[in-house]
Every structure is written in structure tokens, then in C-alpha cells.
Design a protein around this motif. Structure first.
Motif, short mmCIF file in Angstrom:
data_model
loop_
_atom_site.label_atom_id
_atom_site.label_comp_id
_atom_site.label_asym_id
_atom_site.label_seq_id
_atom_site.Cartn_x
_atom_site.Cartn_y
_atom_site.Cartn_z
N PRO A 101 0.80 -1.23 0.00
CA PRO A 101 0.00 0.00 0.00
C PRO A 101 0.83 1.28 0.00
CG PRO A 101 -0.03 -1.02 2.17
CD PRO A 101 0.67 -1.99 1.25
N ALA A 102 2.13 1.17 0.28
CA ALA A 102 3.00 2.35 0.27
C ALA A 102 3.57 2.65 -1.11
CB ALA A 102 4.13 2.17 1.27
N ASN A 103 3.26 1.80 -2.10
CA ASN A 103 3.87 1.90 -3.43
C ASN A 103 2.78 2.17 -4.46
OD1 ASN A 103 5.32 1.62 -5.78
ND2 ASN A 103 6.10 -0.42 -5.34
N VAL A 104 2.93 3.24 -5.24
CA VAL A 104 1.92 3.60 -6.25
C VAL A 104 2.10 2.80 -7.54
CG1 VAL A 104 1.65 5.92 -5.34
CG2 VAL A 104 3.31 5.50 -7.18
N ASN A 105 3.22 2.13 -7.72
CA ASN A 105 3.49 1.40 -8.96
C ASN A 105 3.01 -0.04 -8.83
OD1 ASN A 105 4.87 3.59 -10.26
ND2 ASN A 105 6.61 3.19 -8.91
N TYR A 106 2.13 -0.44 -9.75
CA TYR A 106 1.55 -1.78 -9.65
C TYR A 106 1.51 -2.47 -11.02
CZ TYR A 106 -2.79 0.17 -11.57
OH TYR A 106 -3.70 0.77 -12.38
N PHE A 107 1.31 -3.76 -10.98
CA PHE A 107 1.30 -4.63 -12.15
C PHE A 107 -0.15 -4.85 -12.58
CE2 PHE A 107 3.90 -8.17 -14.16
CZ PHE A 107 2.90 -8.61 -15.02
N PRO A 108 -0.58 -4.28 -13.72
CA PRO A 108 -1.96 -4.45 -14.15
C PRO A 108 -2.21 -5.90 -14.60
CG PRO A 108 -0.90 -2.61 -15.30
CD PRO A 108 0.17 -3.41 -14.64
N ASN A 109 -3.18 -6.55 -14.01
CA ASN A 109 -3.48 -7.94 -14.32
C ASN A 109 -4.89 -8.26 -13.86
OD1 ASN A 109 -3.38 -11.07 -13.75
ND2 ASN A 109 -1.61 -10.65 -15.04
N GLU A 110 -5.59 -9.11 -14.61
CA GLU A 110 -6.98 -9.40 -14.27
C GLU A 110 -7.14 -10.45 -13.19
OE1 GLU A 110 -7.88 -12.66 -17.82
OE2 GLU A 110 -8.44 -10.57 -18.11
N ARG A 111 -6.09 -11.19 -12.88
CA ARG A 111 -6.20 -12.26 -11.87
C ARG A 111 -5.43 -11.95 -10.59
NH1 ARG A 111 -10.47 -15.42 -13.50
NH2 ARG A 111 -10.24 -16.00 -15.70
N PHE A 112 -4.37 -11.17 -10.66
CA PHE A 112 -3.60 -10.85 -9.47
C PHE A 112 -3.15 -9.40 -9.55
CE2 PHE A 112 -0.35 -12.08 -12.54
CZ PHE A 112 0.62 -11.12 -12.35
N LYS A 113 -2.81 -8.84 -8.42
CA LYS A 113 -2.28 -7.48 -8.36
C LYS A 113 -0.97 -7.51 -7.58
CE LYS A 113 -5.62 -5.37 -10.53
NZ LYS A 113 -6.15 -6.62 -11.11
#
Length: 386
Positions: A101-113
Motif C-alpha cells: 500500500p505504500a507503493n503507487v506502482n503496480y502490475f496491471p493484471n486481471e487475476r492478481f495485483k
């Protein structure tokens, strides 16, 4: 005058109170991830009541690493040094996998985040943001199959808006299984790689169209009471082939016409390329081999078609290799030696070699990862539209 001041003061106080009340409760500041100069990384997660927190960073060799809780409930661990690259990671909190939750950069994916951590190299990598002229990323929506609305991310090269009469070739770049239309942009850094290659004079300025590849899921999510279907488990099973055909139909009947109407795209096969990763690579090969009049440049990133499917559905590719080689300006296949699709991809290459179909291949180390996808992009983008 006093009355006006009293009303103003009262309204201001009420507004300030409501603003404070509307704010969520806040805990101590958590800095995570923290990448140190020696390439070690400290991860932190605030969970005062958790019994166990593990770091889940398997792609940089830190799978299931226990974290330690301090006196105010912040769990932390330092790992590394880590080889420079961009990696997905998350935390397992009492058995539940969560993002950072401290990181704004995420991996876009429909099954996992998953969250993303960027370990920089000593010199800027080709996928890094550099001091060059940049292209533009646009989020688009287009009329798609079964009355749905399709989503697509479009990259236009530097100078696109300043040259209103110039037209550009187009690269249709398809996401992998469970990835979204954002993944080639946010994880693959396709836009930054192209910006840097164009600035170096190593790539032709082009439009890149990055669609969402799961048509069945889109129809389900935009239908009343729709349920997203499970992914096919066999790559050339009838269901997988049928879904690839649905994507192909949407690409050719809806997306390509939309792009060529709304962007200054050159509408000829010699100026159209198609490529994709994993499932997107399979969709690429099927769409290209089934529509040789539409695409002259074909790039498959960690994917293949089985010899049985080639003989069954695309016999003309190997059956008339001279025609295939004349039509395709590039057929490019890339794979990692640790990729679970390595064996099938090598069999596909052997099939093409036996049939005398020309292709370029690129084999690297590593597995079925977006670290390798960035390598595939770096190798192929300079080859397109030359």
C-alpha cells in the motif's frame, strides 16, 4: 458586520470539521520499497495485529522471506543486492497475498495485483525515463464485439501532434494471459523504450496499439450477471482456438478500422506489424498466418503454435514457403531458456526450419517474465518498418 463575520467563521469551521471527519485514519509513515545504492532493497508493511508477514518476490529470488515487526507494528526485511531490472512483488499477510500500500506502482493484471520495484542500473537502461523527446500515451474506447466497449492504450511517437499531415506505421501489440491493455505500457515500458530508440535513430517512429486480449472476459464483465470464464489450460484446445478467433475478428473488424479512422495510420500491410507475449503471441501468430494480406511484420514473444495446429489450420505457411517468405518482411520468435514454453517454441522453430520458412530467433536466459519481454521489445522494435 459582526453577523456576516460570524456566519463566515461558522461555515469555515463546519467545512474544516467535515474535511477532517472525511479523512481516513492514518498510521505512521511507511516507506516501501526503499532501494539502496548497493542494490539492496528494504520492504516495509504496516500490520500491527498480523501474526506473520512474508515478502513474496520470487522473480528476484525472495519468495516467502519472513519479515520482522517493530514496536509500532511495521514489518520489514532487507534483501539483495538485486540485479537491476523491474520486478513484481507483494506480501503474504497471515496467508493472504496483498500489494504494497505504500507503493503507487503496480502490475496491471486481471487475476492478481502485484506491486513493482525498479532497481536502477549504473547507467540508464533503455526502458528508463531519459531526457529525450517523448511520445504520448492515450487511453481509448472503441465499439467492440457483442455490443461491448473495447479498451486500448495507444502510443503516438514524438512529433505526432506537430506534423498533422504525416502518417505512421502501426504496431499492434497484444497482452499476455491475464494481462490487461496497460501491461505493455506500465510494466513493459514500451513507450519509453521507443522514445529512447527513436531519439537514438535506431527505430522508425510508429504508432503502437495495445489492446486487451481477453474478449470472453470483456463480454462477461459487460453483461448482466456475467461471470469471467476460466482461462483455457491447453494452448491449442478448441476453446483456446475459438477465443483466439474471437480476438482476431475483433482486431480486424473493429480495432484496426477504428485506429485507421482516428489516427494517422498508414493503411497497408507493409505498414502493419503485429506482436504479442504468451497468449498474445499465440493470438499474433494465428491472426497473422490467417490474414497474410493484413500484416507483413510478425513478432512472437515467448509463444508458439504446435506443428499439429500449423498443419491443420495454416498448412499454406509451410506448404508454400517461398510465398510465405516473400510476404513476410519479418517473422521473429523470442524465448527464454527457463521459460515453461521453451520446448514448444523450439519445436515450432524446428518445424519452420524443416519447412524452409525464414524467421529470426532470439534466445535469452530467464523465464516467462516481463523482464524478458523488455528484452524482446528492445530487439524487435529497431527491426520494424525498415
Amino acid at each position: 458586520m459582526y453577523s456576516h463575520f460570524y456566519k463566515f467563521f461558522t461555515l469555515t469551521l463546519l467545512f474544516a470539521c467535515s474535511w477532517v471527519i472525511a479523512q481516513p485514519p492514518r498510521g505512521p509513515l511507511v516507506v516501501s520499497p526503499q532501494v539502496h545504492t548497493d542494490k539492496r532493497i528494504t520492504f516495509r508493511y504496516l500490520a500491527p495485529t498480523a501474526r506473520q508477514v512474508l515478502l513474496d518476490g520470487g522473480q528476484f529470488g525472495a519468495s516467502g522471506v519472513p519479515m520482522t515487526k517493530d514496536s509500532i507494528g511495521i514489518w520489514s526485511v532487507t534483501v539483495g543486492p538485486i540485479k537491476p531490472d523491474i520486478y513484481p512483488y507483494g506480501f503474504k499477510v497471515d496467508g493472504v497475498t496483498v500489494m504494497d500500500p505504500a507503493n503507487v506502482n503496480y502490475f496491471p493484471n486481471e487475476r492478481f495485483k502485484a506491486s513493482l520495484v525498479d532497481v536502477p542500473s549504473e547507467k540508464p537502461a533503455l526502458y528508463d525515463l531519459q531526457n529525450v523527446t517523448h511520445g504520448t500515451i492515450t487511453y481509448e474506447y472503441y465499439p467492440s464485439v457483442s455490443g461491448t466497449t473495447g479498451r486500448v492504450v495507444v502510443y503516438t511517437p514524438p512529433g505526432y501532434d506537430k506534423s498533422p499531415t504525416k502518417k505512421y506505421p502501426v504496431y499492434y501489440l497484444i497482452s499476455g494471459t491475464t494481462d490487461t491493455e496497460e501491461t505493455f505500457f506500465k510494466v513493459g515500458h514500451t513507450n519509453l523504450i521507443l522514445d529512447n530508440l527513436i531519439a537514438q535513430g535506431k527505430a522508425v517512429p510508429m504508432i503502437v496499439v495495445m489492446p486487451y486480449g481477453n474478449i470472453a472476459a470483456r463480454i462477461a464483465e459487460q453483461s448482466p450477471n456475467g461471470t469471467k470464464p476460466a482461462d483455457p489450460t491447453i494452448r491449442d484446445a478448441p476453446d483456446a482456438v475459438s477465443r483466439a478467433k474471437a480476438f482476431e475478428d475483433d482486431l480486424l473488424k473493429n480495432l484496426v478500422p477504428y485506429v485507421e479512422k482516428n489516427y494517422r495510420a498508414i493503411s497497408s500491410r507493409d505498414s502493419r506489424a503485429i506482436g504479442g507475449f504468451s497468449r498474445g503471441g499465440g493470438q499474433t501468430l494465428r491472426a497473422a498466418f490467417g490474414n497474410m494480406d493484413k500484416f507483413a511484420w510478425v513478432c512472437s514473444y515467448a509463444s508458439y503454435l504446435s506443428p499439429a495446429e500449423m498443419d491443420r489450420s495454416f498448412s499454406q505457411i509451410g506448404g508454400n514457403a517461398a510465398s510465405t517468405n516473400n510476404q513476410l518482411k519479418l517473422l521473429w520468435l523470442g524465448i527464454g531458456t527457463e521459460d515453461f514454453l521453451y520446448k514448444g517454441t523450439v519445436e515450432f522453430m524446428d518445424y519452420l526450419t524443416t519447412k524452409k520458412v525464414s524467421y529470426k530467433s532470439f534466445t535469452t536466459d530467464g523465464g516467462h517474465t516481463w523482464m524478458n519481454v523488455k528484452k524482446y521489445l528492445t530487439e524487435t522494435l529497431p527491426l520494424l518498418f525498415r
